[in-house]
Design a protein around this motif. Structure first.
Motif, mmCIF file in Angstrom:
data_model
loop_
_atom_site.group_PDB
_atom_site.id
_atom_site.type_symbol
_atom_site.label_atom_id
_atom_site.label_comp_id
_atom_site.label_asym_id
_atom_site.label_seq_id
_atom_site.Cartn_x
_atom_site.Cartn_y
_atom_site.Cartn_z
ATOM 1 N N ASN A 62 63.552 13.264 36.785
ATOM 2 C CA ASN A 62 62.814 14.270 36.028
ATOM 3 C C ASN A 62 63.687 14.893 34.938
ATOM 4 O O ASN A 62 64.891 15.063 35.117
ATOM 5 N N SER A 91 58.025 7.329 36.365
ATOM 6 C CA SER A 91 58.187 8.226 37.510
ATOM 7 C C SER A 91 58.752 9.587 37.108
ATOM 8 O O SER A 91 58.871 10.485 37.935
ATOM 9 N N SER A 92 59.118 9.757 35.834
ATOM 10 C CA SER A 92 59.744 10.993 35.370
ATOM 11 C C SER A 92 58.697 12.020 34.988
ATOM 12 O O SER A 92 57.620 11.690 34.488
ATOM 13 N N SER A 93 59.010 13.283 35.221
ATOM 14 C CA SER A 93 58.210 14.373 34.688
ATOM 15 C C SER A 93 59.053 15.131 33.675
ATOM 16 O O SER A 93 60.275 15.128 33.753
ATOM 17 N N THR A 142 68.885 18.232 34.390
ATOM 18 C CA THR A 142 68.517 19.642 34.450
ATOM 19 C C THR A 142 69.421 20.437 33.527
ATOM 20 O O THR A 142 70.641 20.439 33.684
ATOM 21 N N SER A 152 59.646 18.838 31.777
ATOM 22 C CA SER A 152 59.378 20.277 31.763
ATOM 23 C C SER A 152 60.357 20.932 30.801
ATOM 24 O O SER A 152 61.561 20.934 31.042
ATOM 25 N N THR A 183 64.208 18.302 33.012
ATOM 26 C CA THR A 183 63.859 19.724 33.108
ATOM 27 C C THR A 183 64.801 20.545 32.239
ATOM 28 O O THR A 183 66.011 20.508 32.437
ATOM 29 N N PRO A 199 67.849 13.168 38.276
ATOM 30 C CA PRO A 199 67.253 14.148 37.366
ATOM 31 C C PRO A 199 68.235 14.674 36.327
ATOM 32 O O PRO A 199 69.452 14.658 36.543
#
Length: 204
Positions: free
Chosen positions: A163, A183-185, A145, A187, A165, A143
């Motif tokens: 992800n 598969s990534s989100s 972040t 935000s 974020t 991820p």
């Protein structure tokens, strides 16, 4: 009765440690309980930026334990030293962790590649300047972040398999491409401008 282990592993990475099996004996020293198995603990080291040298990433003197972080290790930046760091070589680490107490600047030189493993990239303060060369890249298997500080994406490509974020800080996307996978989100709490976004179903 609750039993637990506390194990402080030495800074050796990678390394496999064995604990147990836990055994209990009565006053006659007769065994009346034993765990069915041993515990295996894989230890990956965390090396902290201490900046005792000229500021280059590949100088062992600049890292705790006099060891430059490798592919199984975490490169940690915190208040231990807020001096600037220069990524002057290709980097392959398990994680980059920039804590809120780090106020310095990390800069990627041209003609270098940054690879971050499954633990991912985390930034809470400071400034991370990636390369301005369109041929350079940064790839993060885990991820991404961003909760504080400033992250300037490379002019080449920024590939994130985990992800994405952003809950704070500033994400500056240069003319390069932000590559995310199915598969990534994503935000993003503060607004950020993405100049070129590419979505892939799987890593090439």
């Amino acid at each position: 009765i609750i039993l637990s282990y506390i194990f402080d592993a030495p800074d050796i990475s990678p390394f496999l440690y064995f604990l147990g099996p836990l055994k209990f004996y009565d006053r006659a020293e007769k065994l009346f309980f034993a765990e069915a198995r041993m515990w295996q603990i894989a230890a990956d080291a965390i090396y902290t930026w201490v900046a005792l040298g000229e500021g280059n990433w590949n100088a062992a003197l600049n890292w705790s334990g006099n060891i430059v972080p490798g592919s199984a290790d975490t490169a940690l930046f915190d208040g231990t030293s807020v001096d600037n760091a220069t990524i002057n070589v290709n980097v392959n680490v398990a994680a980059i962790d920039i804590r809120s107490t780090y106020t310095g600047t990390i800069t990627q030189n041209q003609a270098t590649i940054i690879q971050v493993g499954s633990t991912g990239y985390s930034q809470a303060a400071g400034t991370f300047n990636t390369s301005t060369s369109t041929s350079d890249m940064m790839e993060i298997t885990g991820p991404f972040t961003l909760s504080g500080g400033t992250f300037r994406a490379p002019s080449g490509s920024l590939a994130i398999l985990g992800n994405f974020t952003q809950s704070g800080g500033t994400f500056t996307h240069n003319p390069g491409t932000l590559l995310l996978y199915s598969s990534s989100s994503i935000s993003i709490t503060p607004s950020s401008t993405i100049n070129a976004l590419r979505l892939e179903s799987a890593q090439d």
